[in-house]
Design a protein around this motif. Structure first.
Motif, PDB file in Angstrom:
ATOM      1  N   ALA A   1      -3.888  -2.270  -4.718  1.00 26.16           N
ATOM      2  CA  ALA A   1      -3.074  -1.592  -3.549  1.00 26.16           C
ATOM      3  C   ALA A   1      -2.877  -2.717  -2.378  1.00 26.16           C
ATOM      4  O   ALA A   1      -1.937  -2.567  -1.952  1.00 26.16           O
ATOM      5  CB  ALA A   1      -4.071  -0.581  -2.975  1.00 26.16           C
TER       6      ALA A   1
ATOM      7  N   VAL B   1       0.719  -1.172   0.130  1.00 21.41           N
ATOM      8  CA  VAL B   1       0.149   0.219  -0.037  1.00 21.41           C
ATOM      9  C   VAL B   1       0.889   1.221  -0.011  1.00 21.41           C
ATOM     10  O   VAL B   1       0.711   2.362  -0.506  1.00 21.41           O
ATOM     11  CB  VAL B   1      -1.099   0.144   1.196  1.00 21.41           C
ATOM     12  CG1 VAL B   1      -1.899   1.209   1.345  1.00 21.41           C
ATOM     13  CG2 VAL B   1      -1.862  -1.299   1.372  1.00 21.41           C
TER      14      VAL B   1
ATOM     15  N   VAL C   1      -6.993   4.437  -6.175  1.00 18.16           N
ATOM     16  CA  VAL C   1      -6.080   3.199  -6.438  1.00 18.16           C
ATOM     17  C   VAL C   1      -6.981   2.129  -5.701  1.00 18.16           C
ATOM     18  O   VAL C   1      -7.086   1.789  -4.556  1.00 18.16           O
ATOM     19  CB  VAL C   1      -4.754   3.375  -5.886  1.00 18.16           C
ATOM     20  CG1 VAL C   1      -3.796   1.935  -6.139  1.00 18.16           C
ATOM     21  CG2 VAL C   1      -4.031   4.519  -6.114  1.00 18.16           C
TER      22      VAL C   1
ATOM     23  N   PHE D   1       1.499  -1.096 -10.431  1.00 16.94           N
ATOM     24  CA  PHE D   1       0.986   0.225 -10.553  1.00 16.94           C
ATOM     25  C   PHE D   1       1.030   0.910 -11.791  1.00 16.94           C
ATOM     26  O   PHE D   1      -0.016   1.475 -12.333  1.00 16.94           O
ATOM     27  CB  PHE D   1       1.593   0.979  -9.587  1.00 16.94           C
ATOM     28  CG  PHE D   1       0.954   2.703  -9.153  1.00 16.94           C
ATOM     29  CD1 PHE D   1       0.014   2.603  -8.121  1.00 16.94           C
ATOM     30  CD2 PHE D   1       1.189   3.487 -10.070  1.00 16.94           C
ATOM     31  CE1 PHE D   1      -0.637   4.015  -8.220  1.00 16.94           C
ATOM     32  CE2 PHE D   1       0.643   4.730 -10.087  1.00 16.94           C
ATOM     33  CZ  PHE D   1      -0.482   4.845  -8.952  1.00 16.94           C
TER      34      PHE D   1
ATOM     35  N   VAL E   1      -6.653   5.325  -1.546  1.00 12.06           N
ATOM     36  CA  VAL E   1      -5.845   4.222  -1.718  1.00 12.06           C
ATOM     37  C   VAL E   1      -6.407   2.849  -0.902  1.00 12.06           C
ATOM     38  O   VAL E   1      -6.365   3.138   0.103  1.00 12.06           O
ATOM     39  CB  VAL E   1      -4.332   4.019  -1.392  1.00 12.06           C
ATOM     40  CG1 VAL E   1      -3.535   2.808  -1.741  1.00 12.06           C
ATOM     41  CG2 VAL E   1      -3.596   5.501  -2.169  1.00 12.06           C
TER      42      VAL E   1
ATOM     43  N   CYS F   1       2.240   1.915  -3.298  1.00 12.64           N
ATOM     44  CA  CYS F   1       0.942   2.423  -3.898  1.00 12.64           C
ATOM     45  C   CYS F   1       0.783   4.055  -3.708  1.00 12.64           C
ATOM     46  O   CYS F   1       0.396   5.044  -4.596  1.00 12.64           O
ATOM     47  CB  CYS F   1      -0.123   1.757  -4.056  1.00 12.64           C
ATOM     48  SG  CYS F   1      -0.332   0.197  -4.717  1.00 12.64           S
TER      49      CYS F   1
END
Ligand SMILES: NC(=O)C1=CN([C@@H]2O[C@H](COP(=O)(O)OP(=O)(O)OC[C@H]3O[C@@H](n4cnc5c(N)ncnc54)[C@H](O)[C@@H]3O)[C@@H](O)[C@H]2O)C=CC1
Ligand SMILES: O=C(O)CCC(=O)C(=O)O
Length: 430
Positions: free
Chosen positions: A356, A210, A351, A394, A328, A213
């Motif tokens: 994520a 995470v 995201v 990503f 996210v 991201c």
């Protein structure tokens, strides 16, 4: 004047009319859109819209007071064209069959996005582990493995931790499976304690993924993570380590929450103190006199919002009030499809969960590889490999979204489902 209960009921009814909170049906909707965009036939959709296998089990457990309680559990295997299925097991009072099915489809998509040699699986037991003793939890974990043993195994379906399950529960499950099969089987399950073949870096992997991201999203939005205001819902495995990583990266974590509520300080919270005070269920807020509700937390003024708890938190009812520039999704399914549209139209960079939160299964894969080869890697090696996978995933999804002019959720579904669909096609299934 209607009272508050009546107003809440009316709001909920309006919400039901406006949007579907059924995760399984929303997932099918996006799968259909993704397959259409990729040019697959309706037959491919018919194959991929449902799990290939769904087992419901009844698990009798002798409780400490001598009575026997019967628990209901599930294991869903979405598709095994790519390889054995893989995914966590959650222990939660609100586990339901449709949700487990949706979660198993998301695991296929996560494994497709990160290019792991797995299909998706997921399991759950309807129970409240917070109200059970250590020994009752052990008996339930072992009973679940006995009940699903026919369809799982290191080359069939490999479970892992999820909400309210942890490395101790993985250890009991691995021990039970090894006893049943009469040989040590560390590759049966991931997220184990390190001494039992767990991987270094698995405990923090979801939060690390995470974090990567968040870093990539911040670059795309053109601001600095240093000093950015971060709000995190959930302070368990995903949320608590994320708070630590955000704090270490120089961001200001201004609010975090657990199931009971959250704490907010616009000047930044003392994350080490909160980490020190949280229990094994990710609960800390009861030590504070002044707390805010989870719905208030989601609407706080901030730069980055990370839902890291449960599903259906950002809906058509609150999406217009979200102030973050970036959302996210560390949790599985925290944002409805309607809310995704509202946020995207407002220019919020969202995201999606299947990208994520894919750090967890990525390091679970590394754990399984290490178990199979019997040779173990350093934490630096694990983190470095995870970083490369997450940055690539990503960028791939960001570019796919730009190329096809779709939001990142649909782009992630397109990338994830393509691998499963191609594997099914080459096998001659469709
Ligand atoms: N643990 C992992 O490796 C992965 C977890 N996830 C997802 O991340 C989310 C969190 O999982 P974990 O951190 O592992 O769980 P956890 O059990 O360690 O922590 C859950 C946290 O959510 C809070 N919570 C529970 N119910 C809530 C509610 N109704 N409202 C607000 N907060 C609530 C709990 O108090 C706790 O702080 C889940 O959606 C899970 O599926 C996704 C990928 C991997
Ligand atoms: O680590 C794994 O294998 C699965 C993690 C998981 O359940 C998830 O990503 O939702």
């Amino acid at each position: 004047m209607p009272n508050n209960t009546v107003v809440n009921a009316i709001e909920k009814d309006q919400q039901k009319e406006q949007e579907s909170l059924n995760l399984f049906y929303s997932t099918q909707t996006v799968i259909q859109k993704a397959l259409n965009k990729l040019g697959y036939t309706q037959e491919m959709y018919e194959l991929l819209k449902d799990p290939i296998r769904m087992l419901t089990v009844r698990i009798p457990v002798r409780m400490d007071d001598g009575t026997v309680q019967i628990f209901t559990g599930y294991r869903s295997q979405h598709n095994d064209a790519v390889g054995p299925t893989k995914g966590g097991v959650r222990f939660h009072p609100e586990v339901d069959e449709e949700e487990v099915k949706a979660l198993s489809i998301w695991m296929s998509l996560k494994c497709g996005i990160t290019d792991l040699p797995y299909g998706g699986g997921k399991g759950g037991i309807i129970c409240d582990p917070r109200k059970m003793s250590f020994r009752e939890l052990e008996r339930l974990s072992r009973g679940y493995v006995r009940a699903i043993s026919q369809i799982v195994g290191p080359t069939k379906d490999i479970p892992a931790p999820d909400v309210y399950t942890n490395s101790q529960i993985m250890a009991w499950m691995m021990d039970e499976y090894s006893r049943l099969r009469e040989f040590d089987s560390p590759g049966f399950i991931t997220g184990k304690p390190i001494v039992l073949g767990g991987s270094k870096g698995r405990e923090t992997a979801t939060a690390r993924g995470v974090t990567i991201c968040v870093e990539e999203a911040v670059k795309k939005k053109g601001f600095e993570l240093q000093g950015a205001r971060v709000v995190i819902q959930g302070f368990g495995n995903a949320g608590s380590y994320l708070a630590k990583f955000m704090h270490d990266a120089g961001a200001k974590v201004i609010a975090v929450s657990d199931v009971y509520g959250g704490v907010h300080d616009p000047n930044g919270l003392d994350i080490d103190y909160l980490l020190d005070r949280r229990d094994s269920f990710g609960t800390f807020s009861k030590i504070f006199e002044h707390t805010i509700s989870n719905s208030e937390l989601l609407e706080l003024d901030c730069d980055i919002l990370v839902p890291a708890a449960i599903s259906n938190q950002i809906t058509a009812l609150n999406a217009a009030n979200i102030k973050a520039k970036i959302v996210v999704e560390a949790a599985n399914g925290p944002t409805t499809l309607e809310a995704t549209t509202i946020l995207t139209e407002r220019g919020v960079l969202l995201v999606p969960d299947i990208l994520a939160s894919a750090g967890g299964v990525t390091v679970s894969y590394f754990e399984w590889v290490q178990n199979n080869q019997g040779y173990y890697w350093s934490e630096e090696e694990v983190d470095d490999k995870l970083s490369r996978v997450m940055i690539h995933s990503f960028e791939n999804i960001y570019q796919t979204a730009a190329l096809h002019r779709v939001d990142m959720r649909l782009a992630a579904y397109m990338v994830g489902i393509k691998k499963v669909a191609e594997a099914a096609r080459f096998r001659g299934w469709v």
